[in-house]
Motif scaffolding. Structure first.
Motif, PDB file in Angstrom:
ATOM      1  N   GLY A  13       0.820  -1.209   0.000  1.00 18.37           N
ATOM      2  CA  GLY A  13       0.000   0.000   0.000  1.00 18.37           C
ATOM      3  C   GLY A  13       0.850   1.254   0.000  1.00 18.37           C
ATOM      4  O   GLY A  13       0.578   2.213  -0.736  1.00 18.37           O
ATOM      5  N   HIS A  14       1.911   1.257   0.813  1.00 19.98           N
ATOM      6  CA  HIS A  14       2.835   2.404   0.860  1.00 19.98           C
ATOM      7  C   HIS A  14       3.493   2.613  -0.500  1.00 19.98           C
ATOM      8  O   HIS A  14       3.614   3.747  -0.971  1.00 19.98           O
ATOM      9  CB  HIS A  14       3.910   2.189   1.928  1.00 19.98           C
ATOM     10  CG  HIS A  14       3.430   2.391   3.318  1.00 19.98           C
ATOM     11  ND1 HIS A  14       3.273   3.633   3.886  1.00 19.98           N
ATOM     12  CD2 HIS A  14       3.052   1.495   4.259  1.00 19.98           C
ATOM     13  CE1 HIS A  14       2.824   3.502   5.118  1.00 19.98           C
ATOM     14  NE2 HIS A  14       2.667   2.211   5.370  1.00 19.98           N
ATOM     15  N   GLN A  15       3.918   1.522  -1.135  1.00 17.86           N
ATOM     16  CA  GLN A  15       4.552   1.629  -2.453  1.00 17.86           C
ATOM     17  C   GLN A  15       3.581   2.171  -3.486  1.00 17.86           C
ATOM     18  O   GLN A  15       3.956   3.006  -4.318  1.00 17.86           O
ATOM     19  CB  GLN A  15       5.091   0.263  -2.886  1.00 17.86           C
ATOM     20  CG  GLN A  15       6.250  -0.219  -2.036  1.00 17.86           C
ATOM     21  CD  GLN A  15       6.558  -1.698  -2.222  1.00 17.86           C
ATOM     22  OE1 GLN A  15       6.001  -2.353  -3.104  1.00 17.86           O
ATOM     23  NE2 GLN A  15       7.423  -2.236  -1.379  1.00 17.86           N
ATOM     24  N   CYS A  16       2.345   1.728  -3.430  1.00 15.82           N
ATOM     25  CA  CYS A  16       1.332   2.212  -4.371  1.00 15.82           C
ATOM     26  C   CYS A  16       1.110   3.712  -4.194  1.00 15.82           C
ATOM     27  O   CYS A  16       1.132   4.466  -5.167  1.00 15.82           O
ATOM     28  CB  CYS A  16       0.026   1.445  -4.171  1.00 15.82           C
ATOM     29  SG  CYS A  16      -1.306   1.978  -5.272  1.00 15.82           S
ATOM     30  N   LEU A  17       0.900   4.160  -2.961  1.00 17.77           N
ATOM     31  CA  LEU A  17       0.659   5.588  -2.731  1.00 17.77           C
ATOM     32  C   LEU A  17       1.900   6.426  -3.039  1.00 17.77           C
ATOM     33  O   LEU A  17       1.776   7.579  -3.439  1.00 17.77           O
ATOM     34  CB  LEU A  17       0.167   5.837  -1.315  1.00 17.77           C
ATOM     35  CG  LEU A  17      -1.236   5.300  -0.998  1.00 17.77           C
ATOM     36  CD1 LEU A  17      -1.701   5.790   0.362  1.00 17.77           C
ATOM     37  CD2 LEU A  17      -2.242   5.648  -2.070  1.00 17.77           C
ATOM     38  N   ALA A  18       3.087   5.847  -2.893  1.00 15.12           N
ATOM     39  CA  ALA A  18       4.311   6.563  -3.253  1.00 15.12           C
ATOM     40  C   ALA A  18       4.371   6.792  -4.771  1.00 15.12           C
ATOM     41  O   ALA A  18       4.933   7.788  -5.228  1.00 15.12           O
ATOM     42  CB  ALA A  18       5.539   5.787  -2.787  1.00 15.12           C
ATOM     43  N   ARG A  19       3.768   5.888  -5.552  1.00 14.16           N
ATOM     44  CA  ARG A  19       3.729   6.032  -7.015  1.00 14.16           C
ATOM     45  C   ARG A  19       2.609   6.964  -7.467  1.00 14.16           C
ATOM     46  O   ARG A  19       2.580   7.386  -8.625  1.00 14.16           O
ATOM     47  CB  ARG A  19       3.534   4.659  -7.678  1.00 14.16           C
ATOM     48  CG  ARG A  19       4.722   3.737  -7.588  1.00 14.16           C
ATOM     49  CD  ARG A  19       4.525   2.475  -8.427  1.00 14.16           C
ATOM     50  NE  ARG A  19       3.406   1.649  -8.000  1.00 14.16           N
ATOM     51  CZ  ARG A  19       3.463   0.673  -7.094  1.00 14.16           C
ATOM     52  NH1 ARG A  19       4.616   0.407  -6.496  1.00 14.16           N
ATOM     53  NH2 ARG A  19       2.393  -0.036  -6.785  1.00 14.16           N
ATOM     54  N   LEU A  20       1.672   7.259  -6.585  1.00 15.90           N
ATOM     55  CA  LEU A  20       0.506   8.057  -6.947  1.00 15.90           C
ATOM     56  C   LEU A  20       0.914   9.494  -7.270  1.00 15.90           C
ATOM     57  O   LEU A  20       1.521  10.174  -6.462  1.00 15.90           O
ATOM     58  CB  LEU A  20      -0.502   8.062  -5.794  1.00 15.90           C
ATOM     59  CG  LEU A  20      -1.819   8.810  -6.039  1.00 15.90           C
ATOM     60  CD1 LEU A  20      -2.609   8.161  -7.155  1.00 15.90           C
ATOM     61  CD2 LEU A  20      -2.634   8.842  -4.752  1.00 15.90           C
ATOM     62  N   LYS A  21       0.580   9.925  -8.464  1.00 22.42           N
ATOM     63  CA  LYS A  21       0.864  11.295  -8.911  1.00 22.42           C
ATOM     64  C   LYS A  21      -0.486  11.946  -9.191  1.00 22.42           C
ATOM     65  O   LYS A  21      -1.081  11.746 -10.252  1.00 22.42           O
ATOM     66  CB  LYS A  21       1.715  11.283 -10.173  1.00 22.42           C
ATOM     67  CG  LYS A  21       2.981  10.462 -10.054  1.00 22.42           C
ATOM     68  CD  LYS A  21       4.203  11.318  -9.987  1.00 22.42           C
ATOM     69  CE  LYS A  21       5.491  10.554 -10.014  1.00 22.42           C
ATOM     70  NZ  LYS A  21       5.764   9.744  -8.874  1.00 22.42           N
ATOM     71  N   PHE A  22      -0.974  12.718  -8.221  1.00 22.93           N
ATOM     72  CA  PHE A  22      -2.288  13.303  -8.351  1.00 22.93           C
ATOM     73  C   PHE A  22      -2.284  14.700  -7.744  1.00 22.93           C
ATOM     74  O   PHE A  22      -1.900  14.882  -6.602  1.00 22.93           O
ATOM     75  CB  PHE A  22      -3.338  12.445  -7.648  1.00 22.93           C
ATOM     76  CG  PHE A  22      -4.723  13.018  -7.739  1.00 22.93           C
ATOM     77  CD1 PHE A  22      -5.399  13.021  -8.943  1.00 22.93           C
ATOM     78  CD2 PHE A  22      -5.348  13.540  -6.616  1.00 22.93           C
ATOM     79  CE1 PHE A  22      -6.680  13.548  -9.033  1.00 22.93           C
ATOM     80  CE2 PHE A  22      -6.618  14.064  -6.703  1.00 22.93           C
ATOM     81  CZ  PHE A  22      -7.299  14.066  -7.915  1.00 22.93           C
ATOM     82  N   ALA A  23      -2.688  15.667  -8.547  1.00 22.09           N
ATOM     83  CA  ALA A  23      -2.807  17.036  -8.075  1.00 22.09           C
ATOM     84  C   ALA A  23      -4.186  17.550  -8.488  1.00 22.09           C
ATOM     85  O   ALA A  23      -4.383  17.950  -9.637  1.00 22.09           O
ATOM     86  CB  ALA A  23      -1.710  17.916  -8.662  1.00 22.09           C
ATOM     87  N   PRO A  24      -5.159  17.501  -7.573  1.00 19.69           N
ATOM     88  CA  PRO A  24      -6.512  17.940  -7.938  1.00 19.69           C
ATOM     89  C   PRO A  24      -6.561  19.444  -8.171  1.00 19.69           C
ATOM     90  O   PRO A  24      -5.749  20.207  -7.659  1.00 19.69           O
ATOM     91  CB  PRO A  24      -7.339  17.556  -6.712  1.00 19.69           C
ATOM     92  CG  PRO A  24      -6.352  17.606  -5.586  1.00 19.69           C
ATOM     93  CD  PRO A  24      -5.042  17.156  -6.167  1.00 19.69           C
ATOM     94  N   ASN A  25      -7.539  19.848  -8.948  1.00 15.55           N
ATOM     95  CA  ASN A  25      -7.804  21.272  -9.127  1.00 15.55           C
ATOM     96  C   ASN A  25      -8.613  21.746  -7.928  1.00 15.55           C
ATOM     97  O   ASN A  25      -9.803  21.487  -7.850  1.00 15.55           O
ATOM     98  CB  ASN A  25      -8.587  21.521 -10.419  1.00 15.55           C
ATOM     99  CG  ASN A  25      -7.794  21.121 -11.633  1.00 15.55           C
ATOM    100  OD1 ASN A  25      -6.577  21.227 -11.630  1.00 15.55           O
ATOM    101  ND2 ASN A  25      -8.468  20.648 -12.661  1.00 15.55           N
ATOM    102  N   LEU A  26      -7.978  22.384  -6.989  1.00 14.17           N
ATOM    103  CA  LEU A  26      -8.672  22.787  -5.764  1.00 14.17           C
ATOM    104  C   LEU A  26      -9.375  24.100  -5.955  1.00 14.17           C
ATOM    105  O   LEU A  26      -8.985  25.007  -6.519  1.00 14.17           O
ATOM    106  CB  LEU A  26      -7.681  22.874  -4.613  1.00 14.17           C
ATOM    107  CG  LEU A  26      -7.036  21.541  -4.227  1.00 14.17           C
ATOM    108  CD1 LEU A  26      -5.998  21.753  -3.143  1.00 14.17           C
ATOM    109  CD2 LEU A  26      -8.084  20.576  -3.727  1.00 14.17           C
TER     110      LEU A  26
END
Length: 161
Positions: A148-161
């Protein structure tokens, strides 16, 4: 425990998060989705599956309890099984259906309403909590294992806030 929290303005934000998650996935993950009816659990899963290359219709497995999909991740075909336990009367139904065998090193399991099967489900690698907030939703992702940690470390997400 690794924690990631964000606000999604609308359905497009949910779709973008699903697409970002698709890129970060790896075989063997168990992802549990928490949230009230209409919080976006199925919408997130649908976006994830389409971003991972699934071309067909993605429906909520409310009545079938499980729907399998085959997608290509990092040049490898992987089965993603989308579970919806909302209509389960008892956790034993999950075991009797043989669903436990899908939680392995080669399959990705995404479970809506995991609290319905809590006594028989394995510990998830990632928990995702979705909460309706105005016209959008608040999302919290928690990594509960090394995978799970490895997956979230790969997550590249920047929402339009």
């Amino acid at each position: 425990m690794q924690l990631y929290h964000t606000h999604l303005q609308d359905e497009a934000g949910t779709a973008a998060l699903g697409a970002a998650l698709a890129v970060a996935l790896a075989p063997g993950l168990a992802i549990y989705l928490h949230g009230d009816l209409g919080a976006g659990k199925t919408a997130l899963t649908r976006a994830l599956l389409h971003a991972a290359g699934y071309q067909g219709r993605v429906k909520s497995p409310t009545y079938t309890l499980a729907e399998p999909y085959t997608v290509k991740l990092a040049e490898r075909m992987v089965t993603v099984i989308h579970f919806d336990l909302y209509r389960m009367v008892s956790a034993e139904e999950f075991l009797e259906a043989g669903f436990r065998e899908h939680f392995n090193e080669t399959t990705i399991c995404i479970v809506e309403w995991p609290e319905k099967g809590q006594s028989v489900l394995p510990t998830p690698d990632i928990e995702i909590h979705l909460t309706v907030a105005g016209h959008g939703r608040d999302v919290e992702l928690r990594a509960l294992s090394d995978k799970g940690h490895q997956c979230l470390a790969r997550l590249k997400f920047a929402p339009n806030l």
